[in-house]
Each structure stands twice: as C-alpha cells, then as structure tokens.
Design an enzyme around this catalytic site. Structure first.
Site, mmCIF file in Angstrom:
data_model
loop_
_atom_site.group_PDB
_atom_site.id
_atom_site.type_symbol
_atom_site.label_atom_id
_atom_site.label_comp_id
_atom_site.label_asym_id
_atom_site.label_seq_id
_atom_site.Cartn_x
_atom_site.Cartn_y
_atom_site.Cartn_z
ATOM 1 N N LYS A 109 104.091 43.897 31.480
ATOM 2 C CA LYS A 109 102.786 43.854 30.814
ATOM 3 C C LYS A 109 102.906 43.566 29.319
ATOM 4 O O LYS A 109 101.981 43.009 28.724
ATOM 5 C CB LYS A 109 102.025 45.158 31.065
ATOM 6 C CG LYS A 109 101.838 45.490 32.557
ATOM 7 C CD LYS A 109 101.102 44.401 33.320
ATOM 8 C CE LYS A 109 101.186 44.567 34.830
ATOM 9 N NZ LYS A 109 100.569 43.462 35.590
ATOM 10 N N LYS A 113 101.115 51.996 26.471
ATOM 11 C CA LYS A 113 101.181 51.499 27.844
ATOM 12 C C LYS A 113 102.628 51.191 28.215
ATOM 13 O O LYS A 113 103.370 50.658 27.401
ATOM 14 C CB LYS A 113 100.353 50.218 28.000
ATOM 15 C CG LYS A 113 98.859 50.395 27.744
ATOM 16 C CD LYS A 113 98.093 49.101 27.989
ATOM 17 C CE LYS A 113 96.595 49.327 27.822
ATOM 18 N NZ LYS A 113 95.807 48.106 28.093
ATOM 19 N N GLY A 173 96.602 50.928 35.245
ATOM 20 C CA GLY A 173 96.287 52.286 34.819
ATOM 21 C C GLY A 173 97.454 53.266 34.952
ATOM 22 O O GLY A 173 97.340 54.414 34.561
ATOM 23 N N TYR A 218 92.821 51.226 20.976
ATOM 24 C CA TYR A 218 92.113 51.667 22.183
ATOM 25 C C TYR A 218 90.617 51.410 22.061
ATOM 26 O O TYR A 218 89.988 51.828 21.084
ATOM 27 C CB TYR A 218 92.376 53.157 22.409
ATOM 28 C CG TYR A 218 91.671 53.722 23.621
ATOM 29 C CD1 TYR A 218 92.010 53.310 24.896
ATOM 30 C CD2 TYR A 218 90.654 54.670 23.477
ATOM 31 C CE1 TYR A 218 91.357 53.818 26.018
ATOM 32 C CE2 TYR A 218 90.004 55.190 24.583
ATOM 33 C CZ TYR A 218 90.363 54.758 25.854
ATOM 34 O OH TYR A 218 89.718 55.268 26.950
ATOM 35 N N HIS A 270 85.030 46.170 32.159
ATOM 36 C CA HIS A 270 86.168 45.483 32.763
ATOM 37 C C HIS A 270 85.639 44.211 33.427
ATOM 38 O O HIS A 270 84.910 44.275 34.408
ATOM 39 C CB HIS A 270 86.828 46.394 33.794
ATOM 40 C CG HIS A 270 87.959 45.744 34.548
ATOM 41 N ND1 HIS A 270 88.786 46.434 35.394
ATOM 42 C CD2 HIS A 270 88.396 44.480 34.591
ATOM 43 C CE1 HIS A 270 89.678 45.612 35.917
ATOM 44 N NE2 HIS A 270 89.451 44.410 35.443
ATOM 45 N N GLU A 292 92.469 39.845 33.778
ATOM 46 C CA GLU A 292 91.622 40.990 33.445
ATOM 47 C C GLU A 292 91.393 41.056 31.949
ATOM 48 O O GLU A 292 92.339 40.929 31.171
ATOM 49 C CB GLU A 292 92.312 42.302 33.857
ATOM 50 C CG GLU A 292 92.586 42.449 35.327
ATOM 51 C CD GLU A 292 93.153 43.835 35.669
ATOM 52 O OE1 GLU A 292 93.198 44.158 36.859
ATOM 53 O OE2 GLU A 292 93.543 44.582 34.747
ATOM 54 N N GLU A 306 95.505 42.272 31.459
ATOM 55 C CA GLU A 306 96.622 42.053 32.395
ATOM 56 C C GLU A 306 96.302 40.840 33.236
ATOM 57 O O GLU A 306 95.146 40.448 33.337
ATOM 58 C CB GLU A 306 96.757 43.233 33.373
ATOM 59 C CG GLU A 306 97.273 44.505 32.777
ATOM 60 C CD GLU A 306 97.330 45.656 33.774
ATOM 61 O OE1 GLU A 306 97.260 45.423 34.986
ATOM 62 O OE2 GLU A 306 97.437 46.798 33.303
ATOM 63 N N ASN A 330 96.825 39.611 37.286
ATOM 64 C CA ASN A 330 97.257 39.955 38.637
ATOM 65 C C ASN A 330 97.561 38.677 39.397
ATOM 66 O O ASN A 330 96.743 37.775 39.458
ATOM 67 C CB ASN A 330 96.167 40.748 39.359
ATOM 68 C CG ASN A 330 95.827 42.015 38.613
ATOM 69 O OD1 ASN A 330 96.713 42.680 38.064
ATOM 70 N ND2 ASN A 330 94.561 42.341 38.535
ATOM 71 N N ARG A 378 97.864 37.746 42.538
ATOM 72 C CA ARG A 378 97.592 37.893 43.971
ATOM 73 C C ARG A 378 96.114 37.636 44.244
ATOM 74 O O ARG A 378 95.319 37.555 43.315
ATOM 75 C CB ARG A 378 97.899 39.329 44.399
ATOM 76 C CG ARG A 378 97.042 40.322 43.633
ATOM 77 C CD ARG A 378 97.091 41.751 44.150
ATOM 78 N NE ARG A 378 96.097 42.590 43.520
ATOM 79 C CZ ARG A 378 96.259 43.260 42.379
ATOM 80 N NH1 ARG A 378 97.402 43.189 41.732
ATOM 81 N NH2 ARG A 378 95.283 43.993 41.886
#
Ligand code: MV4
Length: 453
Positions: free
Chosen positions: A116, A158, A165, A202, A208, A275, A288, A290, A292
C-alpha cells in the site's frame, strides 16, 4: 477464447462466473471443500473436483490442490473471483508457469498494488492526488513524529502490507505518536510478517468512492464510473450505489481520468477498482487499488449495461476493449448485502434456509447461491445474497429496494434484511448525506441496535 475455466471460489461469485462462462460457451470446473458438496456452484458447473476439508487454508487457499484440479480437468484458465486467492501474486505466477491462463492483472501489478505504500507512491507519480504524508515507509517513531508535526494532527498510520482497514492506527496528538507507531509496527510484523508503516493526514468524515477500471492486453484502459461505498461497518460494506449522490459529471470525469492515468502508469490489465476518499469540499485522494472483481460490481453493471465478468474473460483471452470512451451512467443502482447474521449484534447466523424466496420484478436482481433447504456452513463469510435494484432515479431506486427487501422471505437463519430496511428509511440516507461514519451514528441513534428507527 478459453475452452474450460476453473473457478477457484465458492458461493455467489462462483455461480456468477459460471453464468458468464455459460453465456460465452465455455466449459466450467467447480472446486469445492467437503463443506460445500451441496452448493449450487458444484451443481451448475460442468465438472467438479473436491479440493480438501472445510478450512479455507486446506481448500480454497490450497494452491497445489487447485493446480492439480486444473491439470486433471484440462482447464485452460482460472477465474479467482474475490477474496481467497484473487490477489495472490504467487498463485498468478504459478499458473503462468504451468501455461494456465489467469483472469486478472499480472503478478507484478498485483504485488505492486498489494504494497500500500508503493501503491501510494505510484499514484503520486501518475499525478493522482494523495493525502499529505510519507513518500516511503517510516524509518522509526522519530520520523513519524516529525512528519506528523509537518502535516498536522490527526494522522493515520497504515501498514504497507495491510489494506482494507487492517493494520491502521489513528493518532490524535503528539503525545500518542511514538507509542502508536511501535504498536502499529509490531502488529503489522505479527500479522503480515512486514512491520513497515506509512503515514497520512487523517480525514475525519470522508466518503468512500471507488472507480471501476478495465484494461486489455493492447494498452486500452477505460473507467466505468464510480460506486459510493460509504455505508459500511468495521470495513464490511453493507450498501453500495452508483452513481454517487456526491459527484457532479465534471468531478466524475476528473476522477475517472485520474483512475485511467494510474492504470496506464502500471500497465493495468483486466478489472480493477481504485478507492478514493472524498472530503466535504469535494477533494479526492487516492487510498488503495484492488486488483480483482469486487463484490459490488453489479451496481456498475446495472448503470452501464456491461457484463463485467464476461468482459474479464474476454480481455484475459486477448480480446480488445471496444467500449465508448465517455460512458455516462444510466439511471441509479443500489446493492444491499444480505448476510447470515443477527441484524442487531452482527453475530454470524449459519444454518439451514428453511424458506428462501428471493424477490423478482422490474429492475430487480438477486445474486445468490441460496436455495430452500441449503445449509449455510459456518466456515466462510456470511454473504448469502446481494439484492441489486435499478431504476431511473435514486429516489425510485430506494423505493424499489424497499419493496424488494419487503418481498424477500428468509426463514431458518437471521439476516441483515431488517437492518437494511431501517437504513433505507433513514432521512440522511434518503437525502444522500453519507460518510464512512454513517453507520456509527446510525447505530448510536438506535441503542438496541435500532428496533424502532
Ligand atoms: C483513511 C481514512 C481517513 N484518512 N485514510 C479504511 C480502509 C482502508 N482502505 C483505509 N481506510 C481509511 N483510510 C486517511 N488518510 C479513513 C479510512 C476509513 C474508511 C475508509 C473507507 C471506508 C470506511 C472507512 C472506515 C474507517 C476508516
């Protein structure tokens, strides 16, 4: 085109892949654990192979068993679905060595986006906005404190090897930073075998928003718009929709172009999701990627009219993407994830489906592996069905979803249907006032878990 595809998954997504294969005239191989003998993916596949006992580690995560099943049946490609081995670069590599096709992006890209901190660097290099924070994993607590002072509190730590998460720590002031850094790093080392930590400013109450992207083997990349996934609890999404009530067409195009730039930067191929966090001022930040197909892909299918799983198979087989470059979403789609769980305590509720009547009717789709007398095993995730509706406007889609959930009869287990019905009645939800803290507030306002809300 492939002749025979092995589906390295179970549940509704295994069925979804089998449906796509059947429409494309491709033979299917199901793999199953002994807990899944009576599952519909086994019934509907042309062939099936038992790959081990119920625990995932010994079955759906068992690379050598799955590889043997592919060799024995002569499958020429593997579709991994989501979860399990879908983002396992090693599995993609081993399949390539065996001359078996992989329906997903290449192992190098899976590995890059799985780190990440590197994914964040890559986004920055592609000119995609990221939150202020570290360019590299942090060398130690001192560097964390220094950087946090620069970007200003609160900050989030992170794990580079985390994601979704896992391995995150919010730090509200200077007094906590050193302690939180060591805790985060130690936990990451234990959980992932990699203690590297990076830091970001933050955002307290973002939305999202994620973009669906697609690349082919010829360098063509498109985006298929966004999904709003702010309604989640403990990083488990509950409701997703497309389009997001928060995006203008202008912002959609800007974020879509940023997503395509990132894909081009890494030579992205097949389906992916980028994301973002969106703040109250409409600024977006990469979070991030993904690599898939996602659980919530149907909402994008409903507003674009594109079968994303068929498209995954076609581009993996070398076909060109021939999508119009400026697609605008048509109407509005919402998905509710129906889990086998107590709607108040969220405790899992596996067991027999004594009655199971999924809804139908206009603009209503249910992706499920459930059927009457099917017994939901306790070994896997609790998703039993996804109810997806499509209508001309968000207001109409909400009314349609409420109707669909009213007509969904499940007996024998507890499900999240009553929770969904309450969320859909909520004035903030109806007004599109969403954020990642929506569920926290919603559950607070309803002390018993909200019987009467
Ligand atoms: C954040 C954040 C706020 N600021 N990063 C959660 C999952 C993982 N992908 C990253 N996550 C977050 N990262 C910064 N700089 C808030 C979250 C977050 C969150 C994100 C999306 C959906 C739900 C969430 C719930 C809590 C925290």
């Amino acid at each position: 085109m492939f002749k025979k595809i092995l589906i390295a998954n179970r549940g509704e997504i295994a069925l979804r892949v089998i449906q796509a294969c059947r429409e494309l005239g491709i033979q299917t191989v199901a793999v199953f654990s002994t807990a899944d003998r009576d599952s519909l993916h086994v019934t509907y596949a042309d062939e099936d192979v038992c790959i081990g006992p119920p625990p995932s580690k010994q079955s759906y995560l068992n690379i050598s068993s799955i590889l043997s099943a592919a060799e024995i049946t002569g499958a020429d490609a593997v579709h991994p679905g989501y979860g399990f081995l879908a983002e396992n670069a090693h599995f993609a590599e081993v399949l390539a060595e065996c001359g078996i096709g992989w329906i997903g992006p290449g192992p190098q890209v899976i590995r890059l986006m799985g780190d990440k901190a590197k994914a964040r660097q890559t986004a920055l290099a592609a000119g995609v906005p990221v939150l202020p924070g570290s360019q590299e994993p942090l060398a130690g607590a001192e560097e964390a404190a220094q950087l946090a002072a620069e970007v200003g509190y609160p900050v989030i730590l992170k794990a580079s090897a985390g994601g979704g998460g896992r391995g995150m720590r919010i730090v509200w002031d200077e007094g906590e930073i050193a302690g939180q850094f060591s805790t985060a790093s130690n936990e990451a080392e234990k959980a992932f075998g990699d203690g590297s930590i990076y830091l970001e400013k933050y955002l307290v109450e973002p939305r999202h928003i994620e973009f669906q992207v697609f690349g082919d083997k010829h360098g063509n990349v498109v985006h298929l718009g966004e999904r709003e996934c702010s309604i989640q609890r403990r990083h488990q999404k509950l409701i997703e929709e497309s389009p997001s009530p928060a995006l203008t067409q202008e912002l959609r195009e800007e974020m879509g172009e940023a997503s395509v730039r990132l894909c081009r930067e890494v030579g992205y191929e097949n389906a992916g999701t980028i994301e973002y966090l969106l703040d109250q001022d409409g600024r977006y930040y990469f979070m991030e990627m993904n690599t898939r197909i996602q659980v919530e892909h149907p909402v994008t299918e409903m507003v674009t009219g594109i079968d994303l799983v068929k498209l995954q198979i076609q581009v993996a087989a070398g076909e060109r993407l021939t999508l119009p470059p400026n697609m605008k979403p048509r109407g509005h789609a919402i998905e509710c994830r129906v889990n086998a769980e107590n709607p108040v305590t969220f405790a899992p509720s596996p067991g027999p489906l004594k009655t199971f009547h999924p809804p139908g009717g206009p603009g209503t789709r249910v992706d499920t592996h459930g059927y009457e007398d099917y017994v939901i095993p306790p070994h896997y995730d609790s998703l039993v069905a996804k109810v997806i509706v499509h209508d001309r406007s968000r207001t109409e889609a909400i009314a349609r979803m409420r109707r669909a959930l009213d007509f969904f009869v499940v007996e024998g287990i507890q499900t999240s249907i009553p929770l969904h019905r309450r969320i859909l009645r909520d004035p903030d939800f109806q007004a599109g006032k969403l954020s990642t803290r929506f569920m926290e507030r919603f559950l607070q306002g309803t002390p018993s878990g909200g019987g009467e809300k």
